[in-house]
Design an enzyme around this catalytic site. Structure first.
Site, mmCIF file in Angstrom:
data_model
loop_
_atom_site.group_PDB
_atom_site.id
_atom_site.type_symbol
_atom_site.label_atom_id
_atom_site.label_comp_id
_atom_site.label_asym_id
_atom_site.label_seq_id
_atom_site.Cartn_x
_atom_site.Cartn_y
_atom_site.Cartn_z
ATOM 1 N N HIS A 72 0.789 -1.243 0.000
ATOM 2 C CA HIS A 72 0.000 0.000 0.000
ATOM 3 C C HIS A 72 0.820 1.292 0.000
ATOM 4 C CE1 HIS A 72 0.842 0.162 4.346
ATOM 5 N NE2 HIS A 72 0.537 1.432 4.261
HETATM 6 C C1 UD1 Z 1 -2.192 6.125 5.236
HETATM 7 C C2 UD1 Z 1 -0.926 6.680 5.865
HETATM 8 C C3 UD1 Z 1 0.160 5.618 5.852
HETATM 9 C C4 UD1 Z 1 -0.318 4.347 6.525
HETATM 10 C C5 UD1 Z 1 -1.626 3.891 5.911
HETATM 11 C C6 UD1 Z 1 -2.168 2.734 6.687
HETATM 12 C C7 UD1 Z 1 -0.577 9.098 5.520
HETATM 13 C C8 UD1 Z 1 0.165 10.111 4.741
HETATM 14 N N1 UD1 Z 1 -0.427 7.824 5.098
HETATM 15 O O1 UD1 Z 1 -1.898 5.808 3.888
HETATM 16 O O2 UD1 Z 1 1.297 6.093 6.558
HETATM 17 O O3 UD1 Z 1 0.666 3.364 6.360
HETATM 18 O O4 UD1 Z 1 -2.588 4.960 5.953
HETATM 19 O O5 UD1 Z 1 -3.103 2.010 5.968
HETATM 20 O O6 UD1 Z 1 -1.258 9.428 6.446
HETATM 21 N N2 UD1 Z 1 -9.081 5.079 0.620
HETATM 22 C C9 UD1 Z 1 -10.315 4.511 0.487
HETATM 23 N N3 UD1 Z 1 -10.992 4.178 1.628
HETATM 24 C C10 UD1 Z 1 -10.517 4.411 2.873
HETATM 25 C C11 UD1 Z 1 -9.265 5.022 2.986
HETATM 26 C C12 UD1 Z 1 -8.557 5.345 1.855
HETATM 27 O O7 UD1 Z 1 -10.808 4.271 -0.608
HETATM 28 O O8 UD1 Z 1 -11.187 4.075 3.865
HETATM 29 C C13 UD1 Z 1 -8.328 5.396 -0.620
HETATM 30 C C14 UD1 Z 1 -8.595 6.791 -1.165
HETATM 31 O O9 UD1 Z 1 -8.569 6.720 -2.553
HETATM 32 C C15 UD1 Z 1 -7.409 7.572 -0.661
HETATM 33 C C16 UD1 Z 1 -6.311 6.546 -0.690
HETATM 34 O O10 UD1 Z 1 -6.928 5.327 -0.329
HETATM 35 O O11 UD1 Z 1 -7.124 8.688 -1.481
HETATM 36 C C17 UD1 Z 1 -5.172 6.837 0.273
HETATM 37 O O12 UD1 Z 1 -5.667 7.037 1.593
HETATM 38 P P1 UD1 Z 1 -4.836 7.932 2.638
HETATM 39 O O13 UD1 Z 1 -5.487 7.851 3.964
HETATM 40 O O14 UD1 Z 1 -4.573 9.280 2.086
HETATM 41 O O15 UD1 Z 1 -3.426 7.238 2.688
HETATM 42 P P2 UD1 Z 1 -3.041 5.711 2.820
HETATM 43 O O16 UD1 Z 1 -2.378 5.315 1.555
HETATM 44 O O17 UD1 Z 1 -4.195 4.936 3.304
HETATM 45 N N1 UDP Z 2 -4.310 -5.197 8.800
HETATM 46 C C1 UDP Z 2 -5.592 -5.717 8.896
HETATM 47 N N2 UDP Z 2 -6.214 -6.124 7.755
HETATM 48 C C2 UDP Z 2 -5.648 -6.058 6.525
HETATM 49 C C3 UDP Z 2 -4.321 -5.526 6.439
HETATM 50 C C4 UDP Z 2 -3.698 -5.107 7.590
HETATM 51 O O1 UDP Z 2 -6.142 -5.807 10.000
HETATM 52 O O2 UDP Z 2 -6.281 -6.433 5.542
HETATM 53 C C5 UDP Z 2 -3.632 -4.742 10.023
HETATM 54 C C6 UDP Z 2 -2.288 -5.367 10.262
HETATM 55 O O3 UDP Z 2 -2.444 -6.601 10.950
HETATM 56 C C7 UDP Z 2 -1.579 -4.302 11.076
HETATM 57 C C8 UDP Z 2 -2.124 -3.025 10.512
HETATM 58 O O4 UDP Z 2 -3.351 -3.359 9.873
HETATM 59 O O5 UDP Z 2 -1.946 -4.387 12.458
HETATM 60 C C9 UDP Z 2 -1.166 -2.439 9.517
HETATM 61 O O6 UDP Z 2 -1.785 -1.429 8.808
HETATM 62 P P1 UDP Z 2 -1.278 -0.924 7.398
HETATM 63 O O7 UDP Z 2 -0.503 -1.982 6.718
HETATM 64 O O8 UDP Z 2 -2.462 -0.379 6.696
HETATM 65 O O9 UDP Z 2 -0.369 0.328 7.774
HETATM 66 P P2 UDP Z 2 1.122 0.553 8.321
HETATM 67 O O10 UDP Z 2 1.355 -0.320 9.484
HETATM 68 O O11 UDP Z 2 2.044 0.300 7.184
HETATM 69 O O12 UDP Z 2 1.119 2.008 8.652
#
Ligand code: UD1
Ligand code: UDP
Length: 380
Positions: free
Chosen positions: A218
């Protein structure tokens, strides 16, 4: 009695918050009142509500419903919304987790109103300022009153940046404090591992213990750069085909949205007819069950790298560097970046070597340690 405002927004923060809320409920309820603010950064049911339902986290007292957006736009809306909450009722401190935009917004809103900020997962560094998370971490550490580092490496980073030598005072007259608290994610993994067998996720996807790979992707540099995304998925497909092994990949919505445009049509088609299975994001208990029984893990996630270590699975890290360097220095992880050859070679290496998993992330009681320190700070 002190009153804390916990800021959450992204999936991993919701999960981490479960550990602190559990400790408040079990051992601090006469001393700590916790309120929860959800920024709404993650909003799909599978990215947010599922964790409240499954992990027994109290429903947020505030949900700003901010959703997705450009960095500045999203963070600005969050700062504004959090500030309103902080001005509407008094808090003794604001708890922030990790390095997302929600973390940064919580820290900025609170410090400007002179509310102490308590940063959980402080001191992590990738030394790569191309990552939005690195910018957020550095900024949050600078403006927090207590830094809770999860590992020795995180403590070393803070020491190297002068945090242990330079005395910083805040408006309340108190000095910044820095502790190695252990990792609050470890608290959760230990606690919830007991319940993961209930989920039947292996049966649902016809997976055999030790007979599949668990993968997640991601990070923005992987999803947004077509050549990197193509290379990762090509390598996963190759490994699955060559070794006749299933790969289960619960797909982050960011990746799901970018794959159609950023992967070549031919590759997409091949994936559809392979043992590389893309599924909706799974719940935390399902994820733990998948981690416990995987042959190995391939991921660019911070949290999944660590959980892979907690459950004693080798991990191929789909990034050029990691903040969790211990995993690599102990030989339990390999940095494969988004490089086809390194991923394929890394899989081979990790399949063949014997790996040990020493205890590097604390004693599973980080939440209690953190609450004790916050109590002591507040009583100063
Ligand atoms: C964010 C965090 C990242 C973290 C990740 C965990 C920042 C800058 N990044 O990244 O550090 O590792 O969360 O998962 O804060 N979207 C949906 N549904 C949702 C959420 C997101 O469709 O419920 C899609 C949208 O198109 C959005 C994109 O995902 O634009 C990115 O979401 P965003 O929260 O900006 O960043 P993440 O890539 O999720
Ligand atoms: N996780 C989850 N379901 C999923 C993928 C991840 O519950 O389908 C959990 C995972 O076990 C961990 C956390 O989400 O506890 C990690 O989140 P993510 O990978 O989105 O973000 P990061 O840790 O890189 O910020």
């Amino acid at each position: 009695m002190i009153k804390l405002l916990t800021i959450i927004g992204a999936r991993p923060q919701i999960i981490k918050a479960a550990a602190l809320s559990r400790a408040v409920k079990s051992d601090f309820k006469d001393r700590v009142k916790e309120k929860i603010l959800h920024t709404g950064q993650h909003y799909d049911a599978a990215m947010s509500q599922v964790f409240f339902d499954e992990l027994g986290i109290p429903q947020p007292d505030y949900n700003l419903g901010i959703g997705s957006g450009r960095h500045g736009e999203q963070t600005a809306k969050m700062i504004s919304g959090i500030e309103e909450v902080i001005l509407s009722e008094p808090f003794d401190g604001v708890v922030i987790y990790g390095d997302t935009n929600s973390t940064l917004a919580g820290a900025v809103a609170a410090v400007k109103q002179h509310i102490p900020v308590f940063h959980i997962e402080a001191g992590l560094r990738s030394f790569n300022m191309a990552m939005p998370e690195e910018i957020n971490r550095i900024a949050c550490d600078q403006i927090s009153s207590i830094l809770f580092a999860p590992t020795r490496t995180a403590m070393d980073n803070l020491r190297n940046e002068g945090f242990l030598d330079i005395e910083t005072r805040f408006k309340n007259g108190k000095k910044r404090q820095v502790f190695n608290s252990g990792d609050i994610m470890y608290d959760n993994s230990i606690y919830f591992a007991k319940f993961s067998g209930r989920t039947k996720i292996l049966e649902r996807h016809s997976l055999q213990p030790n007979g599949y790979i668990l993968a997640t992707v991601h990070r923005d540099n992987n999803t947004d750069e077509p050549s990197r995304l193509e290379s990762i998925f090509k390598a996963l497909l190759h490994i699955s085909n060559e070794n006749n092994i299933a790969i289960l990949l619960p797909i982050h919505p960011r990746t799901a949205k970018l794959m159609p445009g950023n992967l070549s049509a031919g590759l997409y088609e091949k994936i559809a007819h392979s043992k590389l299975k893309l599924v909706e994001p799974v719940s935390f208990l399902e994820m733990i069950e998948l981690e416990k029984h995987a042959k190995l893990v391939m991921t660019d996630s911070g949290g999944v790298q660590k959980e892979s270590f907690f459950f004693e699975k080798p991990c191929l890290i789909l990034r050029p560097e990691t903040e969790w360097v211990e995993i690599v220095t102990h030989g339990a992880g390999i940095l494969a970046d988004a490089d086809f050859d390194k991923i394929v070679e890394g899989y081979k290496t990790l399949s063949e070597i014997d790996v040990t998993f020493p205890r590097l992330f604390g004693n599973g009681k980080a939440a209690h340690f953190i609450l004790e320190r916050i109590m002591a700070y507040s009583a100063e």
